[in-house]
Design a protein around this motif. Structure first.
Motif, mmCIF file in Angstrom:
data_model
loop_
_atom_site.group_PDB
_atom_site.id
_atom_site.type_symbol
_atom_site.label_atom_id
_atom_site.label_comp_id
_atom_site.label_asym_id
_atom_site.label_seq_id
_atom_site.Cartn_x
_atom_site.Cartn_y
_atom_site.Cartn_z
ATOM 1 N N HIS A 48 0.828 -1.210 0.000
ATOM 2 C CA HIS A 48 0.000 0.000 0.000
ATOM 3 C C HIS A 48 0.863 1.261 0.000
ATOM 4 O O HIS A 48 0.523 2.252 -0.658
ATOM 5 C CB HIS A 48 -0.966 -0.015 1.185
ATOM 6 N N GLN A 49 1.982 1.226 0.702
ATOM 7 C CA GLN A 49 2.886 2.379 0.707
ATOM 8 C C GLN A 49 3.501 2.577 -0.675
ATOM 9 O O GLN A 49 3.566 3.702 -1.173
ATOM 10 C CB GLN A 49 3.973 2.190 1.763
ATOM 11 N N PRO A 55 2.946 4.961 -7.763
ATOM 12 C CA PRO A 55 1.818 4.376 -8.519
ATOM 13 C C PRO A 55 2.212 4.039 -9.957
ATOM 14 O O PRO A 55 2.787 4.869 -10.657
ATOM 15 C CB PRO A 55 0.749 5.475 -8.465
ATOM 16 N N GLY A 56 1.942 2.794 -10.332
ATOM 17 C CA GLY A 56 2.227 2.351 -11.696
ATOM 18 C C GLY A 56 3.694 2.128 -11.997
ATOM 19 O O GLY A 56 4.048 1.822 -13.130
ATOM 20 N N ARG A 57 4.554 2.249 -10.998
ATOM 21 C CA ARG A 57 6.004 2.150 -11.227
ATOM 22 C C ARG A 57 6.597 0.855 -10.696
ATOM 23 O O ARG A 57 7.813 0.681 -10.712
ATOM 24 C CB ARG A 57 6.731 3.328 -10.562
ATOM 25 N N PHE A 58 5.760 -0.046 -10.170
ATOM 26 C CA PHE A 58 6.318 -1.271 -9.609
ATOM 27 C C PHE A 58 5.422 -2.467 -9.907
ATOM 28 O O PHE A 58 4.246 -2.315 -10.204
ATOM 29 C CB PHE A 58 6.526 -1.130 -8.086
ATOM 30 N N THR A 59 6.040 -3.642 -9.833
ATOM 31 C CA THR A 59 5.295 -4.896 -9.914
ATOM 32 C C THR A 59 5.438 -5.604 -8.574
ATOM 33 O O THR A 59 6.400 -5.375 -7.833
ATOM 34 C CB THR A 59 5.825 -5.797 -11.042
ATOM 35 N N TRP A 60 4.486 -6.452 -8.274
ATOM 36 C CA TRP A 60 4.428 -7.135 -6.974
ATOM 37 C C TRP A 60 3.930 -8.550 -7.227
ATOM 38 O O TRP A 60 2.779 -8.747 -7.610
ATOM 39 C CB TRP A 60 3.458 -6.375 -6.077
ATOM 40 N N ASP A 61 4.799 -9.537 -7.046
ATOM 41 C CA ASP A 61 4.425 -10.922 -7.302
ATOM 42 C C ASP A 61 4.819 -11.784 -6.109
ATOM 43 O O ASP A 61 6.013 -11.923 -5.812
ATOM 44 C CB ASP A 61 5.126 -11.451 -8.562
ATOM 45 N N GLY A 75 9.425 -5.379 -8.616
ATOM 46 C CA GLY A 75 10.138 -4.904 -9.791
ATOM 47 C C GLY A 75 9.863 -3.430 -10.056
ATOM 48 O O GLY A 75 8.856 -2.878 -9.624
ATOM 49 N N ARG A 76 10.774 -2.810 -10.787
ATOM 50 C CA ARG A 76 10.619 -1.424 -11.222
ATOM 51 C C ARG A 76 10.174 -1.435 -12.679
ATOM 52 O O ARG A 76 10.842 -2.005 -13.537
ATOM 53 C CB ARG A 76 11.926 -0.642 -11.094
ATOM 54 N N VAL A 77 9.046 -0.826 -12.935
ATOM 55 C CA VAL A 77 8.483 -0.756 -14.287
ATOM 56 C C VAL A 77 9.224 0.312 -15.084
ATOM 57 O O VAL A 77 9.447 1.420 -14.599
ATOM 58 C CB VAL A 77 6.970 -0.423 -14.217
ATOM 59 N N ALA A 78 9.609 -0.056 -16.292
ATOM 60 C CA ALA A 78 10.254 0.906 -17.179
ATOM 61 C C ALA A 78 9.204 1.915 -17.672
ATOM 62 O O ALA A 78 8.114 1.526 -18.069
ATOM 63 C CB ALA A 78 10.879 0.187 -18.370
ATOM 64 N N VAL A 79 9.554 3.181 -17.597
ATOM 65 C CA VAL A 79 8.655 4.231 -18.060
ATOM 66 C C VAL A 79 9.073 4.633 -19.462
ATOM 67 O O VAL A 79 10.242 4.929 -19.711
ATOM 68 C CB VAL A 79 8.691 5.442 -17.111
#
Length: 80
Positions: A48-49, A55-61, A75-79
């Motif tokens: 949640h933090q 927002p929209g910059r990470f993945t969570w599995d 993970g860090r999402v590539a922008v």
């Protein structure tokens, strides 16, 4: 889990320092990079933090969901 992925086991860290360590690890990721968080409880508050701050910059599995150990690939999402 990729061999290049860092494993961050925070189970031995003081609870008050865990989020700082996790966020500094996330901040050090290259776009598309990831690390595996190992924790002794479900890190849902961290999710949640991250959602509020990245927002929209990470993945969570989830890789493992207790009852004694939780592992989450963050993970860090590539922008573009």
């Amino acid at each position: 889990m990729s061999q290049a992925e860092q494993v961050l086991d925070v189970r031995t860290e003081l609870p008050r320092t865990r989020h700082q360590l996790i966020f500094s690890t996330f901040d050090g990721l290259a776009d598309g990079g990831a690390f595996v968080l190992v924790n002794d409880h479900d890190p849902k508050p961290l999710f949640h933090q991250l959602s509020a701050e990245q927002p929209g910059r990470f993945t969570w599995d989830y890789l493992e969901q207790g009852p004694e150990v939780w592992q989450v690939r963050i993970g860090r999402v590539a922008v573009s």
